[in-house]
Design a protein around this motif. Sequence first.
Motif, PDB file in Angstrom:
ATOM      1  N   SER A  58       0.739   3.997 -10.805  1.00 38.28           N
ATOM      2  CA  SER A  58       1.837   4.970 -10.924  1.00 38.28           C
ATOM      3  C   SER A  58       1.298   6.380 -11.057  1.00 38.28           C
ATOM      4  N   LEU A  59       0.272   6.540 -11.891  1.00 40.74           N
ATOM      5  CA  LEU A  59      -0.332   7.857 -12.070  1.00 40.74           C
ATOM      6  C   LEU A  59      -0.913   8.361 -10.756  1.00 40.74           C
ATOM      7  N   GLY A  60      -1.619   7.482 -10.044  1.00 42.90           N
ATOM      8  CA  GLY A  60      -2.202   7.871  -8.764  1.00 42.90           C
ATOM      9  C   GLY A  60      -1.152   8.287  -7.754  1.00 42.90           C
ATOM     10  N   ILE A  61      -0.073   7.545  -7.690  1.00 42.86           N
ATOM     11  CA  ILE A  61       1.009   7.888  -6.761  1.00 42.86           C
ATOM     12  C   ILE A  61       1.614   9.240  -7.120  1.00 42.86           C
ATOM     13  N   MET A  62       1.836   9.475  -8.405  1.00 50.71           N
ATOM     14  CA  MET A  62       2.393  10.771  -8.832  1.00 50.71           C
ATOM     15  C   MET A  62       1.448  11.911  -8.485  1.00 50.71           C
ATOM     16  N   GLN A  63       0.130  11.684  -8.650  1.00 51.53           N
ATOM     17  CA  GLN A  63      -0.838  12.732  -8.326  1.00 51.53           C
ATOM     18  C   GLN A  63      -0.855  13.018  -6.824  1.00 51.53           C
ATOM     19  N   VAL A  64      -0.791  11.978  -6.016  1.00 52.68           N
ATOM     20  CA  VAL A  64      -0.763  12.178  -4.571  1.00 52.68           C
ATOM     21  C   VAL A  64       0.492  12.935  -4.176  1.00 52.68           C
ATOM     22  N   GLU A  65       1.637  12.526  -4.729  1.00 52.49           N
ATOM     23  CA  GLU A  65       2.895  13.200  -4.404  1.00 52.49           C
ATOM     24  C   GLU A  65       2.889  14.664  -4.838  1.00 52.49           C
ATOM     25  N   ALA A  66       2.135  14.982  -5.904  1.00 52.98           N
ATOM     26  CA  ALA A  66       2.051  16.357  -6.382  1.00 52.98           C
ATOM     27  C   ALA A  66       0.935  17.133  -5.687  1.00 52.98           C
ATOM     28  N   GLY A  67       0.222  16.468  -4.760  1.00 55.89           N
ATOM     29  CA  GLY A  67      -0.857  17.145  -4.045  1.00 55.89           C
ATOM     30  C   GLY A  67      -2.130  17.281  -4.856  1.00 55.89           C
ATOM     31  N   GLN A  68      -2.272  16.518  -5.911  1.00 54.80           N
ATOM     32  CA  GLN A  68      -3.448  16.589  -6.789  1.00 54.80           C
ATOM     33  C   GLN A  68      -4.477  15.538  -6.368  1.00 54.80           C
ATOM     34  N   TYR A  69      -5.104  15.770  -5.239  1.00 54.99           N
ATOM     35  CA  TYR A  69      -6.124  14.857  -4.742  1.00 54.99           C
ATOM     36  C   TYR A  69      -7.087  15.644  -3.867  1.00 54.99           C
ATOM     37  N   GLU A  70      -8.220  15.020  -3.568  1.00 58.16           N
ATOM     38  CA  GLU A  70      -9.218  15.634  -2.701  1.00 58.16           C
ATOM     39  C   GLU A  70      -9.343  14.798  -1.437  1.00 58.16           C
ATOM     40  N   ASP A  71      -9.377  15.460  -0.299  1.00 60.19           N
ATOM     41  CA  ASP A  71      -9.676  14.761   0.950  1.00 60.19           C
ATOM     42  C   ASP A  71     -11.187  14.559   1.001  1.00 60.19           C
ATOM     43  N   VAL A  72     -11.603  13.363   1.350  1.00 62.12           N
ATOM     44  CA  VAL A  72     -13.034  13.054   1.425  1.00 62.12           C
ATOM     45  C   VAL A  72     -13.328  12.510   2.809  1.00 62.12           C
ATOM     46  N   ASP A  73     -14.315  13.111   3.454  1.00 61.38           N
ATOM     47  CA  ASP A  73     -14.762  12.638   4.757  1.00 61.38           C
ATOM     48  C   ASP A  73     -15.385  11.252   4.574  1.00 61.38           C
ATOM     49  N   PRO A  74     -14.959  10.245   5.327  1.00 60.89           N
ATOM     50  CA  PRO A  74     -15.509   8.898   5.172  1.00 60.89           C
ATOM     51  C   PRO A  74     -17.036   8.857   5.274  1.00 60.89           C
ATOM     52  N   ALA A  75     -17.619   9.761   6.046  1.00 64.09           N
ATOM     53  CA  ALA A  75     -19.073   9.791   6.177  1.00 64.09           C
ATOM     54  C   ALA A  75     -19.744  10.201   4.876  1.00 64.09           C
ATOM     55  N   ASN A  76     -19.015  10.894   4.010  1.00 66.18           N
ATOM     56  CA  ASN A  76     -19.575  11.365   2.735  1.00 66.18           C
ATOM     57  C   ASN A  76     -19.034  10.584   1.538  1.00 66.18           C
ATOM     58  N   LEU A  77     -18.355   9.491   1.792  1.00 63.98           N
ATOM     59  CA  LEU A  77     -17.711   8.756   0.708  1.00 63.98           C
ATOM     60  C   LEU A  77     -18.713   8.242  -0.328  1.00 63.98           C
ATOM     61  N   ALA A  78     -19.832   7.694   0.114  1.00 66.98           N
ATOM     62  CA  ALA A  78     -20.829   7.160  -0.822  1.00 66.98           C
ATOM     63  C   ALA A  78     -21.345   8.266  -1.748  1.00 66.98           C
ATOM     64  N   THR A  79     -21.645   9.425  -1.203  1.00 68.81           N
ATOM     65  CA  THR A  79     -22.115  10.552  -2.014  1.00 68.81           C
ATOM     66  C   THR A  79     -21.034  11.004  -2.978  1.00 68.81           C
ATOM     67  N   TYR A  80     -19.801  11.076  -2.492  1.00 66.24           N
ATOM     68  CA  TYR A  80     -18.678  11.479  -3.346  1.00 66.24           C
ATOM     69  C   TYR A  80     -18.540  10.521  -4.537  1.00 66.24           C
ATOM     70  N   LEU A  81     -18.588   9.217  -4.262  1.00 61.48           N
ATOM     71  CA  LEU A  81     -18.455   8.228  -5.338  1.00 61.48           C
ATOM     72  C   LEU A  81     -19.637   8.280  -6.299  1.00 61.48           C
TER      73      LEU A  81
END
Length: 92
Positions: A58-81
Amino acid sequence: MATHNVVVPKPMEQSIDELVNTGRYQNFSEVVRAGIRMLLEHEAADAARLEALRNATSLGIMQVEAGQYEDVDPANLATYLDNLARPAGDKA
């Protein structure tokens, strides 16, 4: 206290007998009560985990709906995590 008949398969009966014979439990009923307590604890833990997952979702959905997220390039996902797992002052 209510009395109930319980039918158990032979291998389970042997395991119960071993628990009683080793002195860990006094009788069949103690073994069954211990098993039921463990089952109830397991069910409660599962319910708590499910509730936590629902809350996080629920929290994640609310954050996405509020635009509170980061776009991550799939090629950089491992580094991001990897960076998420590091302490705050130790980001690469």
